[in-house]
Write a protein that holds these residues in place. Sequence first.
Motif, PDB file in Angstrom:
ATOM      1  N   ASN A  10     -12.576   9.444   6.556  1.00 35.83           N
ATOM      2  CA  ASN A  10     -12.737   9.027   5.166  1.00 35.83           C
ATOM      3  C   ASN A  10     -11.955  10.016   4.293  1.00 35.83           C
ATOM      4  O   ASN A  10     -12.504  10.954   3.740  1.00 35.83           O
ATOM      5  CB  ASN A  10     -14.223   9.007   4.795  1.00 35.83           C
ATOM      6  N   ASP A  12      -9.124  10.924   1.186  1.00 42.57           N
ATOM      7  CA  ASP A  12      -8.638  10.465  -0.113  1.00 42.57           C
ATOM      8  C   ASP A  12      -7.248   9.856   0.001  1.00 42.57           C
ATOM      9  O   ASP A  12      -6.344  10.454   0.585  1.00 42.57           O
ATOM     10  CB  ASP A  12      -8.598  11.615  -1.119  1.00 42.57           C
ATOM     11  N   GLY A  13      -7.100   8.656  -0.545  1.00 45.91           N
ATOM     12  CA  GLY A  13      -5.794   8.006  -0.583  1.00 45.91           C
ATOM     13  C   GLY A  13      -5.394   7.295   0.684  1.00 45.91           C
ATOM     14  O   GLY A  13      -4.329   6.690   0.743  1.00 45.91           O
ATOM     15  N   ASP A  15      -6.729   4.479   3.461  1.00 43.13           N
ATOM     16  CA  ASP A  15      -7.716   3.499   3.896  1.00 43.13           C
ATOM     17  C   ASP A  15      -7.560   3.320   5.398  1.00 43.13           C
ATOM     18  O   ASP A  15      -6.533   2.813   5.867  1.00 43.13           O
ATOM     19  CB  ASP A  15      -7.503   2.165   3.181  1.00 43.13           C
ATOM     20  N   THR A  41      -1.738   2.780   2.986  1.00 44.33           N
ATOM     21  CA  THR A  41      -1.569   3.438   1.693  1.00 44.33           C
ATOM     22  C   THR A  41      -0.688   2.500   0.867  1.00 44.33           C
ATOM     23  O   THR A  41      -0.125   1.540   1.407  1.00 44.33           O
ATOM     24  CB  THR A  41      -0.864   4.806   1.824  1.00 44.33           C
TER      25      THR A  41
END
Length: 78
Positions: A10, A12-13, A15, A41
């Motif tokens: 998990n 940041d930025g 998926d 991304t």
Amino acid sequence: METGTAHVLNLDGLDTFGKTGTAQAGAGRQDHAWFVGVTTTPKRRIAYCAFLDHGGSSANACLVVKEILLSLKEQGIL
């Protein structure tokens, strides 16, 4: 992805979607660990599989993927 084996992905930025697995290696031998996934991304999408021969828990494969994804992000590839 706040719970489960792959929660370490998990980031940041990024998926990330995927499946973890542990395959038995036989009596007296450490199990195999794997993670197959896709990370997207705005810049690109990549698919991959990390398989650790006698790597133990699938959480170990997730940690390897995390390091790779962070490196790709730092290099501006993702």
